[in-house]
Design a protein around this motif. Structure first.
Motif, PDB file in Angstrom:
ATOM      1  N   GLY A 237      42.751  42.356  42.518  1.00  0.00           N
ATOM      2  CA  GLY A 237      42.656  40.903  42.618  1.00  0.00           C
ATOM      3  C   GLY A 237      41.369  40.378  42.017  1.00  0.00           C
ATOM      4  N   LYS A 238      41.095  39.130  42.323  1.00  0.00           N
ATOM      5  CA  LYS A 238      39.925  38.468  41.753  1.00  0.00           C
ATOM      6  C   LYS A 238      38.635  39.117  42.219  1.00  0.00           C
ATOM      7  CE  LYS A 238      37.890  33.876  41.193  1.00  0.00           C
ATOM      8  NZ  LYS A 238      38.007  32.431  41.549  1.00  0.00           N
ATOM      9  N   GLU A 239      38.646  39.720  43.421  1.00  0.00           N
ATOM     10  CA  GLU A 239      37.427  40.356  43.924  1.00  0.00           C
ATOM     11  C   GLU A 239      37.013  41.548  43.075  1.00  0.00           C
ATOM     12  OE1 GLU A 239      41.062  41.979  45.904  1.00  0.00           O
ATOM     13  OE2 GLU A 239      40.187  39.978  45.602  1.00  0.00           O
ATOM     14  N   GLY A 240      37.940  42.095  42.279  1.00  0.00           N
ATOM     15  CA  GLY A 240      37.591  43.203  41.399  1.00  0.00           C
ATOM     16  C   GLY A 240      36.814  42.802  40.174  1.00  0.00           C
ATOM     17  N   LEU A 241      36.661  41.499  39.936  1.00  0.00           N
ATOM     18  CA  LEU A 241      35.893  41.012  38.792  1.00  0.00           C
ATOM     19  C   LEU A 241      34.448  40.725  39.188  1.00  0.00           C
ATOM     20  CD1 LEU A 241      38.550  38.507  37.344  1.00  0.00           C
ATOM     21  CD2 LEU A 241      38.314  40.960  36.919  1.00  0.00           C
ATOM     22  N   GLY A 242      33.916  41.498  40.122  1.00  0.00           N
ATOM     23  CA  GLY A 242      32.549  41.251  40.589  1.00  0.00           C
ATOM     24  C   GLY A 242      31.498  41.531  39.544  1.00  0.00           C
ATOM     25  N   VAL A 243      31.748  42.429  38.620  1.00  0.00           N
ATOM     26  CA  VAL A 243      30.796  42.723  37.550  1.00  0.00           C
ATOM     27  C   VAL A 243      31.009  41.702  36.441  1.00  0.00           C
ATOM     28  CG1 VAL A 243      29.942  44.471  35.969  1.00  0.00           C
ATOM     29  CG2 VAL A 243      30.917  45.150  38.160  1.00  0.00           C
ATOM     30  N   GLY A 244      29.974  40.959  36.119  1.00  0.00           N
ATOM     31  CA  GLY A 244      30.083  39.893  35.138  1.00  0.00           C
ATOM     32  C   GLY A 244      30.172  40.407  33.718  1.00  0.00           C
ATOM     33  N   VAL A 245      30.619  39.539  32.827  1.00  0.00           N
ATOM     34  CA  VAL A 245      30.730  39.881  31.410  1.00  0.00           C
ATOM     35  C   VAL A 245      29.332  40.064  30.830  1.00  0.00           C
ATOM     36  CG1 VAL A 245      31.534  39.084  29.169  1.00  0.00           C
ATOM     37  CG2 VAL A 245      32.903  38.653  31.214  1.00  0.00           C
ATOM     38  N   GLY A 246      29.115  41.161  30.111  1.00  0.00           N
ATOM     39  CA  GLY A 246      27.823  41.452  29.515  1.00  0.00           C
ATOM     40  C   GLY A 246      26.919  42.318  30.363  1.00  0.00           C
ATOM     41  N   GLU A 247      27.301  42.620  31.609  1.00  0.00           N
ATOM     42  CA  GLU A 247      26.457  43.424  32.485  1.00  0.00           C
ATOM     43  C   GLU A 247      26.656  44.909  32.207  1.00  0.00           C
ATOM     44  OE1 GLU A 247      25.995  40.501  36.372  1.00  0.00           O
ATOM     45  OE2 GLU A 247      27.287  42.261  36.482  1.00  0.00           O
ATOM     46  N   HIS A 248      25.589  45.662  32.354  1.00  0.00           N
ATOM     47  CA  HIS A 248      25.600  47.110  32.134  1.00  0.00           C
ATOM     48  C   HIS A 248      25.863  47.819  33.454  1.00  0.00           C
ATOM     49  CE1 HIS A 248      24.413  51.060  30.613  1.00  0.00           C
ATOM     50  NE2 HIS A 248      23.683  51.185  31.721  1.00  0.00           N
ATOM     51  N   VAL A 249      26.781  48.794  33.439  1.00  0.00           N
ATOM     52  CA  VAL A 249      27.152  49.549  34.630  1.00  0.00           C
ATOM     53  C   VAL A 249      26.811  51.009  34.388  1.00  0.00           C
ATOM     54  CG1 VAL A 249      28.975  50.076  36.281  1.00  0.00           C
ATOM     55  CG2 VAL A 249      29.063  47.944  34.968  1.00  0.00           C
ATOM     56  N   GLY A 250      26.050  51.615  35.304  1.00  0.00           N
ATOM     57  CA  GLY A 250      25.603  52.991  35.157  1.00  0.00           C
ATOM     58  C   GLY A 250      26.348  53.953  36.047  1.00  0.00           C
TER      59      GLY A 250
ATOM     60  N   LYS B 228      45.576  33.311  33.063  1.00  0.00           N
ATOM     61  CA  LYS B 228      45.553  33.320  31.596  1.00  0.00           C
ATOM     62  C   LYS B 228      46.317  34.486  31.007  1.00  0.00           C
ATOM     63  CE  LYS B 228      42.349  33.104  27.685  1.00  0.00           C
ATOM     64  NZ  LYS B 228      40.919  33.065  27.273  1.00  0.00           N
ATOM     65  N   ASN B 229      46.197  35.671  31.603  1.00  0.00           N
ATOM     66  CA  ASN B 229      46.777  36.884  31.029  1.00  0.00           C
ATOM     67  C   ASN B 229      47.927  37.463  31.842  1.00  0.00           C
ATOM     68  OD1 ASN B 229      43.462  37.122  30.667  1.00  0.00           O
ATOM     69  ND2 ASN B 229      44.618  37.338  28.763  1.00  0.00           N
ATOM     70  N   GLY B 230      48.118  36.990  33.063  1.00  0.00           N
ATOM     71  CA  GLY B 230      49.219  37.490  33.876  1.00  0.00           C
ATOM     72  C   GLY B 230      48.851  38.632  34.799  1.00  0.00           C
ATOM     73  N   TYR B 231      47.628  39.134  34.748  1.00  0.00           N
ATOM     74  CA  TYR B 231      47.197  40.232  35.617  1.00  0.00           C
ATOM     75  C   TYR B 231      45.683  40.210  35.679  1.00  0.00           C
ATOM     76  CZ  TYR B 231      46.297  42.559  31.141  1.00  0.00           C
ATOM     77  OH  TYR B 231      45.830  42.865  29.879  1.00  0.00           O
ATOM     78  N   TRP B 232      45.138  40.996  36.613  1.00  0.00           N
ATOM     79  CA  TRP B 232      43.690  41.105  36.793  1.00  0.00           C
ATOM     80  C   TRP B 232      43.216  42.417  36.175  1.00  0.00           C
ATOM     81  CZ3 TRP B 232      41.623  36.728  38.720  1.00  0.00           C
ATOM     82  CH2 TRP B 232      42.418  35.914  39.520  1.00  0.00           C
ATOM     83  N   ALA B 233      42.217  42.354  35.338  1.00  0.00           N
ATOM     84  CA  ALA B 233      41.695  43.560  34.700  1.00  0.00           C
ATOM     85  C   ALA B 233      40.279  43.287  34.198  1.00  0.00           C
ATOM     86  CB  ALA B 233      42.585  44.018  33.541  1.00  0.00           C
ATOM     87  N   VAL B 234      39.547  44.386  34.016  1.00  0.00           N
ATOM     88  CA  VAL B 234      38.181  44.345  33.474  1.00  0.00           C
ATOM     89  C   VAL B 234      38.174  45.167  32.190  1.00  0.00           C
ATOM     90  CG1 VAL B 234      35.757  44.885  33.881  1.00  0.00           C
ATOM     91  CG2 VAL B 234      37.190  44.110  35.778  1.00  0.00           C
ATOM     92  N   GLN B 235      37.726  44.573  31.114  1.00  0.00           N
ATOM     93  CA  GLN B 235      37.643  45.259  29.825  1.00  0.00           C
ATOM     94  C   GLN B 235      36.234  45.814  29.657  1.00  0.00           C
ATOM     95  OE1 GLN B 235      37.668  43.312  25.735  1.00  0.00           O
ATOM     96  NE2 GLN B 235      39.829  43.910  25.932  1.00  0.00           N
ATOM     97  N   VAL B 236      36.151  47.126  29.503  1.00  0.00           N
ATOM     98  CA  VAL B 236      34.864  47.822  29.443  1.00  0.00           C
ATOM     99  C   VAL B 236      34.714  48.442  28.059  1.00  0.00           C
ATOM    100  CG1 VAL B 236      33.444  49.653  30.443  1.00  0.00           C
ATOM    101  CG2 VAL B 236      34.933  48.277  31.909  1.00  0.00           C
ATOM    102  N   GLY B 237      33.522  48.320  27.494  1.00  0.00           N
ATOM    103  CA  GLY B 237      33.192  48.947  26.220  1.00  0.00           C
ATOM    104  C   GLY B 237      32.085  49.972  26.408  1.00  0.00           C
TER     105      GLY B 237
END
Length: 321
Positions: A167-180, A123-132
């Motif tokens: 890669g895709k394995e870096g998206l292990g943390v799901g959308v909406g999950e809290h990371v400490g 969809k976007n051309g690369y693998w990334a995780v958007q964190v807020g």
């Protein structure tokens, strides 16, 4: 001008152009005598071709310009998992109980880090995780961002940044999950990136370390001056591009590599790293696995650290105040 037609030097003309005496001899000419190819008039170069200047090695083919090839070249320096956002709280010191050695360190605090979105290759051309991270009032958040946070199921965030993964394995943390803070472990190496302190307009001595002009012998109000900015006819009577001069200092992106994690406090969201970190206090900092060190054997998803976090939370609850 149209290109010239090739000249067929070795071919016989058509039979109707030959005289009658020669036309009768055509059946006697063996077929092997006819040329097997058409000679094309051209220019043959006696010089060997120059290597491609876009190739990383003269004896290898040129680098591919496709997006897939670009991701493959960046794969060795792309982290396996996402990083987190932290605030710089200040500097302190940690003493080694065995040797008594004092180590200067920086305290970073994680503030409600949650995954807002995933960026995929299709969809976007690369693998990334958007964190807020942080908290932002609804009244101060634009409607497009409110919809973006609503889709992820998180509250409005003050800071939203992306962390590229391999890669895709870096998206292990799901959308909406809290990371400490337990996402990082004691002893691992991290790279921190932030905006340095803005110094404003500074001269050449402070900005570039120039020595200045002599303190005597006729110098008048030019002790901290930069001096000559360029030659005359030798350099074209101009100031060469890239000349170090006075100007705006600081307020730029700075990356400090290979900082060691000394302490991790999951309950308070504290991560202590050795050395200094760019920016003033309360500056937002991007913390990610170091690219110049072996990848840590850290968790790739929250399920890998949940038992340790649960045990630490239970121990904190049972400990009397």
């Amino acid at each position: 001008m149209p290109p010239m037609a090739p000249l067929n030097w070795g071919l016989l003309p058509p039979s109707f152009l030959l005289p009658s005496s020669t036309r009768s001899l055509l059946p006697l000419i063996p077929l092997s005598a006819a040329p097997s190819h058409t000679t094309v008039r051209t220019i043959k170069s006696v010089n060997t071709p120059r290597p491609d200047r876009f190739a990383h090695h003269p004896k290898k083919p040129a680098l591919n310009s496709t997006s897939r090839a670009a991701l493959a070249r960046k794969a060795p320096t792309t982290p396996l998992r996402t990083g987190l956002l932290a605030q710089k709280r200040g500097m302190t010191a940690v003493f080694d109980p065995e040797t008594g050695r004092r180590t200067a360190c920086t305290v970073l605090q994680l503030d409600r880090n949650e995954v807002v979105a995933h960026k995929t290759r299709d969809k976007n051309g690369y693998w990334a995780v958007q964190v807020g991270a942080g908290h932002k009032s609804i009244d101060n958040t634009t409607k497009p961002m409110l919809g973006h946070f609503a889709v992820a199921g998180v509250e409005p965030k003050r800071w939203v940044m992306e962390f590229k993964v391999k890669g895709k394995e870096g998206l292990g943390v799901g959308v909406g999950e809290h990371v400490g803070a337990s996402w990082f472990s004691v002893g691992q190496w991290v790279d921190v990136k932030g905006i340095s302190r803005g110094m404003g307009f500074e001269g050449g001595m402070k900005r570039h370390g120039f020595s200045g002009q002599p303190a005597s012998h006729g110098q008048s109000l030019m002790h901290r001056g930069m001096g000559s900015a360029g030659g005359s006819q030798g350099s074209g009577s101009r100031v060469l591009p890239g000349k170090r001069m006075a100007g705006n200092m600081g307020n730029e992106s700075v990356t400090v590599k290979n900082l060691k994690v000394l302490q991790v406090d999951e309950a308070n969201g504290i991560v202590v790293v050795n050395g200094c970190v760019p920016g003033p206090k309360n500056q937002i900092i991007k913390v990610q696995d170091a690219m110049g060190k072996p990848w840590p054997a850290g968790p790739m998803k929250l399920a890998d650290i949940s038992p340790a976090v649960a045990a630490e939370t239970a121990e904190a609850a049972t400990t009397p105040a």
